[in-house]
Scaffold this active site. Structure first.
Site, PDB file in Angstrom:
ATOM      1  N   GLN A 223       0.834  -1.216   0.000  1.00  0.00           N
ATOM      2  CA  GLN A 223       0.000   0.000   0.000  1.00  0.00           C
ATOM      3  C   GLN A 223       0.874   1.274   0.000  1.00  0.00           C
ATOM      4  O   GLN A 223       0.458   2.335   0.465  1.00  0.00           O
ATOM      5  CB  GLN A 223      -0.904  -0.064   1.233  1.00  0.00           C
ATOM      6  CG  GLN A 223      -2.202   0.700   1.172  1.00  0.00           C
ATOM      7  CD  GLN A 223      -3.047   0.467  -0.053  1.00  0.00           C
ATOM      8  OE1 GLN A 223      -2.969   1.210  -1.032  1.00  0.00           O
ATOM      9  NE2 GLN A 223      -3.873  -0.552  -0.006  1.00  0.00           N
ATOM     10  N   SER A 224       2.074   1.192  -0.568  1.00  0.00           N
ATOM     11  CA  SER A 224       3.041   2.303  -0.524  1.00  0.00           C
ATOM     12  C   SER A 224       2.610   3.525  -1.333  1.00  0.00           C
ATOM     13  O   SER A 224       2.240   3.407  -2.505  1.00  0.00           O
ATOM     14  CB  SER A 224       4.386   1.796  -1.056  1.00  0.00           C
ATOM     15  OG  SER A 224       5.232   2.868  -1.416  1.00  0.00           O
ATOM     16  N   ASN A 225       2.715   4.693  -0.705  1.00  0.00           N
ATOM     17  CA  ASN A 225       2.484   5.947  -1.428  1.00  0.00           C
ATOM     18  C   ASN A 225       3.628   6.244  -2.394  1.00  0.00           C
ATOM     19  O   ASN A 225       3.431   6.872  -3.434  1.00  0.00           O
ATOM     20  CB  ASN A 225       2.366   7.109  -0.440  1.00  0.00           C
ATOM     21  CG  ASN A 225       1.187   6.951   0.483  1.00  0.00           C
ATOM     22  OD1 ASN A 225       0.060   6.825   0.038  1.00  0.00           O
ATOM     23  ND2 ASN A 225       1.442   6.925   1.791  1.00  0.00           N
TER      24      ASN A 225
END
Ligand SMILES: *Cc1c(COP(=O)(O)O)cnc(C)c1O
Length: 318
Positions: free
Chosen positions: A71-73
């Site tokens: 779920q990395s920005n």
């Protein structure tokens, strides 16, 4: 010498006071809106990616290999940067990477579907999912993937925390200085470290002190920041900052990286209900819980700036 930069963000981002929150906390709180960097849904990583992509292009790379949580920005914004620059983006990810000494959190993290993952798909990111493990194992899997792809790969570490990432936030610090009133303290979420390190370099020797609120439980974190500062200074000149020059708080990590605690949820609700501004459950919610906690402890007084680092898409994970 200024490094090459591919302009992607809408800069400068706004700075404004938070009057209703300030009344509640008895503190003069302002906010720097890096949630509004504009590119690919906003967030602090856009500033670093402008330089990282330019470097990848200057080196003649055809593929960027990077990593993060699923779920990395950073992966989301890097994916968009690669799409714009015509580069392939391969991102190695774990749902719940963790610090080896702290172990894997027992509570579930944010879901690994929807949110950033949806946008990754739209941007054409190739996600390489590996089983959960430590941050070191994630870095090893990423190097292995880069080696398999061979020549023409630009390997970009976690969160874009290279000397260029630090430089991007040194510039962001100068941007803030030119914008506004002096602040006694800047409070920011901190994780891979280049945001805090760059800001600390920008405000060294001034009346402004940078406080990082940690989002993952790493007790020796200020030494990582000092190492990043040394790497930055050896590339860009100037003196590095020692570990003692950094201030990082571990008290609002909650159950672990990617896992929000009750204080995180309360902080998110407080800012939403006083100012209508959305925080995320992984980074800015913890950092803001830190600001509220430090205000209540009397550590923060006078005029304080909260550096909003983004993370909005995670709200729609699941
Ligand atoms: C990556 C990230 C941070 C932390 O920034 P670092 O430079 O990695 O320390 C904070 N907030 C959000 C929303 C992020 O995506």
């Amino acid at each position: 010498m200024n490094p090459p930069r591919l302009p992607l963000c809408c800069l400068p981002t706004p700075v404004h006071p938070l009057p209703r929150l300030s009344d509640r906390l008895g503190l003069d709180v302002w906010i720097k809106r890096d949630d509004l960097t504009g590119f690919a849904g906003g967030g602090n990583k856009g500033r670093k990616i402008e330089y990282l992509i330019a470097e990848a292009l200057a080196r003649g790379a055809h593929t960027v290999v990077t990593c993060g949580s699923t779920q990395s920005n950073f992966i989301r914004q890097m994916g968009a940067g690669c799409a714009v620059a015509g580069l392939r983006c391969v991102a190695v990810c774990m749902d719940l990477p963790y610090d080896g000494s702290a172990g894997k959190p027992t509570q579930p993290g944010v879901p690994s579907t929807g949110g950033n993952v949806t946008l990754d798909e739209w941007y054409g990111v190739e996600l390489v999912r590996v089983p959960d493990g430590t941050w070191e194992q994630l870095a090893e899997a990423t190097s292995a993937t880069a080696a398999e792809l061979g020549e023409g790969v630009y390997l970009c570490p976690l969160g874009g925390s290279t000397p260029l990432g630090v430089y991007a936030f040194y510039q962001a610090g100068l941007e803030l200085e030119a914008q506004g009133p002096g602040f006694k303290r800047i409070v920011t979420a901190t994780s891979s470290g280049s945001t805090q390190t760059g800001l600390a370099h920008a405000f060294r020797g001034t009346g402004t002190r940078v406080l990082g609120i940690q989002c993952d439980p790493e007790p020796e974190f200020v030494h990582d920041l000092a190492a990043l500062s040394r790497a930055y200074a050896s590339e860009f000149g100037g003196d590095p900052l020692p570990a003692e020059a950094f201030e990082a708080w571990l008290d609002w990590v909650g159950p672990g990286y990617n896992v929000p605690g009750d204080e995180t949820r309360e902080a998110v609700a407080l800012l939403a209900r006083t100012e209508g501004i959305v925080l995320d459950p992984v980074y800015t919610g913890k950092a803001f819980a830190g600001l509220v906690g430090l205000a209540r402890q009397g550590v923060l007084t006078g005029r304080v700036l909260f550096w909003h680092t983004g993370g909005f898409p995670v709200v729609f994970a699941g």
